[in-house]
Scaffold this motif. Structure first.
Motif, PDB file in Angstrom:
ATOM      1  N   GLY A  17       0.821  -1.208   0.000  1.00 50.64           N
ATOM      2  CA  GLY A  17       0.000   0.000   0.000  1.00 50.64           C
ATOM      3  C   GLY A  17       0.853   1.254   0.000  1.00 50.64           C
ATOM      4  N   TRP A  18       1.869   1.283   0.870  1.00 51.15           N
ATOM      5  CA  TRP A  18       2.774   2.433   0.915  1.00 51.15           C
ATOM      6  C   TRP A  18       3.505   2.610  -0.410  1.00 51.15           C
ATOM      7  CZ3 TRP A  18       2.585   6.431   3.793  1.00 51.15           C
ATOM      8  CH2 TRP A  18       2.170   6.360   5.125  1.00 51.15           C
ATOM      9  N   GLU A  19       3.996   1.501  -0.955  1.00 47.17           N
ATOM     10  CA  GLU A  19       4.745   1.587  -2.212  1.00 47.17           C
ATOM     11  C   GLU A  19       3.881   2.118  -3.349  1.00 47.17           C
ATOM     12  OE1 GLU A  19       7.698  -2.064  -0.904  1.00 47.17           O
ATOM     13  OE2 GLU A  19       6.249  -2.366  -2.515  1.00 47.17           O
ATOM     14  N   MET A  20       2.652   1.622  -3.441  1.00 46.29           N
ATOM     15  CA  MET A  20       1.766   2.102  -4.501  1.00 46.29           C
ATOM     16  C   MET A  20       1.413   3.575  -4.312  1.00 46.29           C
ATOM     17  SD  MET A  20      -0.750  -1.132  -5.389  1.00 46.29           S
ATOM     18  CE  MET A  20      -1.250  -1.516  -3.700  1.00 46.29           C
ATOM     19  N   ALA A  21       1.123   3.976  -3.061  1.00 45.06           N
ATOM     20  CA  ALA A  21       0.762   5.368  -2.806  1.00 45.06           C
ATOM     21  C   ALA A  21       1.944   6.301  -3.086  1.00 45.06           C
ATOM     22  CB  ALA A  21       0.283   5.523  -1.362  1.00 45.06           C
ATOM     23  N   LEU A  22       3.140   5.912  -2.631  1.00 41.25           N
ATOM     24  CA  LEU A  22       4.327   6.742  -2.861  1.00 41.25           C
ATOM     25  C   LEU A  22       4.644   6.842  -4.350  1.00 41.25           C
ATOM     26  CD1 LEU A  22       6.534   5.398   0.072  1.00 41.25           C
ATOM     27  CD2 LEU A  22       5.636   7.722  -0.140  1.00 41.25           C
ATOM     28  N   ALA A  23       4.572   5.708  -5.049  1.00 48.14           N
ATOM     29  CA  ALA A  23       4.835   5.730  -6.492  1.00 48.14           C
ATOM     30  C   ALA A  23       3.783   6.546  -7.225  1.00 48.14           C
ATOM     31  CB  ALA A  23       4.873   4.304  -7.040  1.00 48.14           C
ATOM     32  N   GLY A  24       2.527   6.420  -6.805  1.00 45.10           N
ATOM     33  CA  GLY A  24       1.470   7.204  -7.437  1.00 45.10           C
ATOM     34  C   GLY A  24       1.720   8.692  -7.330  1.00 45.10           C
ATOM     35  N   ALA A  25       2.120   9.143  -6.132  1.00 45.34           N
ATOM     36  CA  ALA A  25       2.419  10.568  -5.933  1.00 45.34           C
ATOM     37  C   ALA A  25       3.610  10.995  -6.790  1.00 45.34           C
ATOM     38  CB  ALA A  25       2.689  10.832  -4.456  1.00 45.34           C
ATOM     39  N   MET A  26       4.658  10.153  -6.817  1.00 46.80           N
ATOM     40  CA  MET A  26       5.837  10.489  -7.629  1.00 46.80           C
ATOM     41  C   MET A  26       5.476  10.561  -9.108  1.00 46.80           C
ATOM     42  SD  MET A  26       9.141   8.472  -5.980  1.00 46.80           S
ATOM     43  CE  MET A  26       8.337   6.915  -5.585  1.00 46.80           C
ATOM     44  N   ASN A  27       4.699   9.590  -9.575  1.00 47.15           N
ATOM     45  CA  ASN A  27       4.360   9.542 -10.997  1.00 47.15           C
ATOM     46  C   ASN A  27       3.493  10.717 -11.424  1.00 47.15           C
ATOM     47  OD1 ASN A  27       5.732   7.160 -10.839  1.00 47.15           O
ATOM     48  ND2 ASN A  27       4.083   5.859 -11.540  1.00 47.15           N
ATOM     49  N   LEU A  28       2.559  11.117 -10.566  1.00 52.31           N
ATOM     50  CA  LEU A  28       1.720  12.273 -10.906  1.00 52.31           C
ATOM     51  C   LEU A  28       2.547  13.556 -10.922  1.00 52.31           C
ATOM     52  CD1 LEU A  28      -1.573  11.458  -8.940  1.00 52.31           C
ATOM     53  CD2 LEU A  28      -1.189  11.347 -11.415  1.00 52.31           C
ATOM     54  N   GLY A  29       3.538  13.631 -10.043  1.00 53.86           N
ATOM     55  CA  GLY A  29       4.431  14.788 -10.066  1.00 53.86           C
ATOM     56  C   GLY A  29       5.253  14.839 -11.353  1.00 53.86           C
ATOM     57  N   ILE A  30       5.742  13.668 -11.767  1.00 54.68           N
ATOM     58  CA  ILE A  30       6.511  13.592 -13.020  1.00 54.68           C
ATOM     59  C   ILE A  30       5.612  13.921 -14.207  1.00 54.68           C
ATOM     60  CG2 ILE A  30       7.763  12.028 -14.564  1.00 54.68           C
ATOM     61  CD1 ILE A  30       8.713  10.553 -12.038  1.00 54.68           C
ATOM     62  N   ALA A  31       4.364  13.451 -14.153  1.00 49.25           N
ATOM     63  CA  ALA A  31       3.410  13.739 -15.235  1.00 49.25           C
ATOM     64  C   ALA A  31       3.217  15.240 -15.397  1.00 49.25           C
ATOM     65  CB  ALA A  31       2.076  13.050 -14.956  1.00 49.25           C
ATOM     66  N   GLY A  32       3.129  15.946 -14.267  1.00 49.82           N
ATOM     67  CA  GLY A  32       2.994  17.402 -14.328  1.00 49.82           C
ATOM     68  C   GLY A  32       4.223  18.062 -14.923  1.00 49.82           C
ATOM     69  N   ALA A  33       5.404  17.566 -14.519  1.00 51.03           N
ATOM     70  CA  ALA A  33       6.647  18.139 -15.031  1.00 51.03           C
ATOM     71  C   ALA A  33       6.806  17.898 -16.529  1.00 51.03           C
ATOM     72  CB  ALA A  33       7.833  17.549 -14.276  1.00 51.03           C
ATOM     73  N   LEU A  34       6.294  16.769 -17.019  1.00 52.91           N
ATOM     74  CA  LEU A  34       6.394  16.441 -18.441  1.00 52.91           C
ATOM     75  C   LEU A  34       5.245  17.022 -19.269  1.00 52.91           C
ATOM     76  CD1 LEU A  34       7.470  12.671 -18.229  1.00 52.91           C
ATOM     77  CD2 LEU A  34       8.929  14.660 -18.688  1.00 52.91           C
ATOM     78  N   GLY A  35       4.283  17.656 -18.606  1.00 54.06           N
ATOM     79  CA  GLY A  35       3.152  18.248 -19.318  1.00 54.06           C
ATOM     80  C   GLY A  35       2.191  17.218 -19.905  1.00 54.06           C
ATOM     81  N   GLU A  36       1.999  16.112 -19.199  1.00 52.35           N
ATOM     82  CA  GLU A  36       1.147  15.040 -19.731  1.00 52.35           C
ATOM     83  C   GLU A  36      -0.353  15.281 -19.524  1.00 52.35           C
ATOM     84  OE1 GLU A  36       3.982  11.037 -19.536  1.00 52.35           O
ATOM     85  OE2 GLU A  36       2.231  11.225 -18.228  1.00 52.35           O
ATOM     86  N   TYR A  37      -0.723  16.071 -18.545  1.00 51.02           N
ATOM     87  CA  TYR A  37      -2.143  16.188 -18.181  1.00 51.02           C
ATOM     88  C   TYR A  37      -3.048  16.642 -19.329  1.00 51.02           C
ATOM     89  CZ  TYR A  37      -0.892  15.360 -13.305  1.00 51.02           C
ATOM     90  OH  TYR A  37      -0.435  14.795 -12.153  1.00 51.02           O
ATOM     91  N   PRO A  38      -2.658  17.627 -20.136  1.00 49.21           N
ATOM     92  CA  PRO A  38      -3.551  18.040 -21.234  1.00 49.21           C
ATOM     93  C   PRO A  38      -3.793  16.947 -22.278  1.00 49.21           C
ATOM     94  CG  PRO A  38      -1.895  19.729 -20.797  1.00 49.21           C
ATOM     95  CD  PRO A  38      -1.478  18.508 -20.043  1.00 49.21           C
ATOM     96  N   HIS A  39      -2.929  15.943 -22.306  1.00 47.71           N
ATOM     97  CA  HIS A  39      -3.040  14.894 -23.324  1.00 47.71           C
ATOM     98  C   HIS A  39      -3.837  13.687 -22.831  1.00 47.71           C
ATOM     99  CE1 HIS A  39      -0.120  17.130 -25.670  1.00 47.71           C
ATOM    100  NE2 HIS A  39       0.671  17.177 -24.601  1.00 47.71           N
ATOM    101  N   ALA A  40      -4.334  13.743 -21.604  1.00 45.55           N
ATOM    102  CA  ALA A  40      -5.113  12.625 -21.061  1.00 45.55           C
ATOM    103  C   ALA A  40      -6.569  12.735 -21.501  1.00 45.55           C
ATOM    104  CB  ALA A  40      -5.020  12.608 -19.538  1.00 45.55           C
ATOM    105  N   HIS A  41      -7.088  11.679 -22.070  1.00 45.26           N
ATOM    106  CA  HIS A  41      -8.483  11.638 -22.505  1.00 45.26           C
ATOM    107  C   HIS A  41      -9.175  10.478 -21.773  1.00 45.26           C
ATOM    108  CE1 HIS A  41      -7.465  14.491 -25.660  1.00 45.26           C
ATOM    109  NE2 HIS A  41      -6.468  13.696 -26.021  1.00 45.26           N
ATOM    110  N   TRP A  42      -9.979  10.842 -20.769  1.00 46.34           N
ATOM    111  CA  TRP A  42     -10.586   9.826 -19.914  1.00 46.34           C
ATOM    112  C   TRP A  42     -11.870   9.293 -20.558  1.00 46.34           C
ATOM    113  CZ3 TRP A  42      -7.874   7.584 -16.259  1.00 46.34           C
ATOM    114  CH2 TRP A  42      -6.777   8.268 -15.725  1.00 46.34           C
ATOM    115  N   THR A  43     -11.682   8.517 -21.589  1.00 53.24           N
ATOM    116  CA  THR A  43     -12.813   7.868 -22.260  1.00 53.24           C
ATOM    117  C   THR A  43     -13.309   6.712 -21.391  1.00 53.24           C
ATOM    118  OG1 THR A  43     -11.396   6.274 -23.387  1.00 53.24           O
ATOM    119  CG2 THR A  43     -11.753   8.400 -24.489  1.00 53.24           C
TER     120      THR A  43
END
Length: 288
Positions: free
Chosen positions: A163-189
């Motif tokens: 649980g800790w590993e998934m939560a920590l990785a999730g936070a890290m990955n979302l931070g990296i996503a923001g730094a890479l500018g990925e959010y505008p390209h997400a299409h939640w179909t």
């Protein structure tokens, strides 16, 4: 299917953060201990980075280009990395010559898989070579993270640890996503939401938690036997649902790689002499 619509770090960040927080909530509700010291959290963060921020997300990135079956077969060499990491980098048990034969056979299997892409003049085929090698690096990261998990997570409830590993990785990955500018390209179909929901339940809650539990209770060679099944299932599902092409190189690569994994996981291990134990203890002390 998820990365068709959602960029890799947004997808894995969302998946792991939801799965991790839900797992921690379940552990707290069921009376499992979720509190961790600063040192334990740091170690869990390192493991999370190797397993879920690097290895798993690199797989998601590669699958934007590579077919599912080919990706799974490349990931199937993970037990070969286990041998390299445990026997050489971490000075664990030594493996018999049968294990080294399996390692050589696995390298041959990768060459068979990538042979038509290496010879092809097709630009699309050439574009798949780089993600294939990135995926091999991801498999190496998974092996290092698994080895550290087996050594560092003793005394921590395996479900709380996952649980800790998934939560920590999730936070890290979302931070990296923001730094890479990925959010505008997400299409939640609806298809993307369904795929991510499936990955949360079966990939994270069931699969990843079971994997972390196994690392604490059985040998690495037994844990690695999952690699017998994954590539075969992935090739079949990729062919059936995504209409991916299955050619003679893919079938031959499947046979060679699964055979190499069988040799490595079935190879006898030999305990190192006591002279190597102080060296290992010193390495582990330094890591503390």
């Amino acid at each position: 299917m998820a990365v068709r619509y959602v960029p890799p770090y947004v997808m894995t960040g969302t998946r792991f953060l939801i799965a991790g927080l839900a797992m921690l909530a379940y552990c707290a509700w069921s009376g499992r201990r979720i509190a961790a010291t600063a040192q334990q959290l740091l170690r869990l963060a390192v493991i999370a980075c190797l397993l879920l921020t690097l290895a798993n997300t690199l797989l998601a990135w590669a699958e934007q280009t590579l077919p599912t079956g080919l990706s799974a077969l490349i990931v199937a060499i993970t037990p070969l990395w286990f041998l390299v990491v445990d026997s050489f980098l971490m000075r664990g048990d030594r493996v018999s010559y049968r294990g080294y034969l399996g390692l050589l056979l696995g390298i041959i299997g990768i060459v068979v898989l990538l042979w038509p892409k290496l010879l092809s003049v097709n630009v699309r085929e050439h574009r798949q070579i780089y993600p294939a090698f990135v995926l091999m690096f991801g498999s190496f990261c998974w092996s290092v993270g698994s080895a550290l998990s087996k050594r560092w997570q003793k005394g921590i409830d395996p479900f709380s640890a996952s649980g800790w590993e998934m939560a920590l990785a999730g936070a890290m990955n979302l931070g990296i996503a923001g730094a890479l500018g990925e959010y505008p390209h997400a299409h939640w179909t609806p298809q993307a939401i369904g795929a991510v929901a499936y990955l949360i339940v079966f990939g994270s809650w069931v699969g990843f938690s079971a994997y972390i539990w196994l690392l604490q209770h059985v040998s690495m060679s037994k844990v690695a036997t999952y690699a017998y099944v994954n590539p075969v299932v992935a090739v079949i599902l990729g062919w059936f649902f995504l209409h991916e092409r299955v050619d003679v190189y893919l079938l031959a690569g499947t046979l060679v790689i699964v055979s190499s994994v069988a040799l490595v996981t079935g190879a006898k291990v030999h305990k190192r002499t006591s002279s190597s134990e102080p060296e290992l203890a010193a390495v582990e002390a330094a890591s503390d």
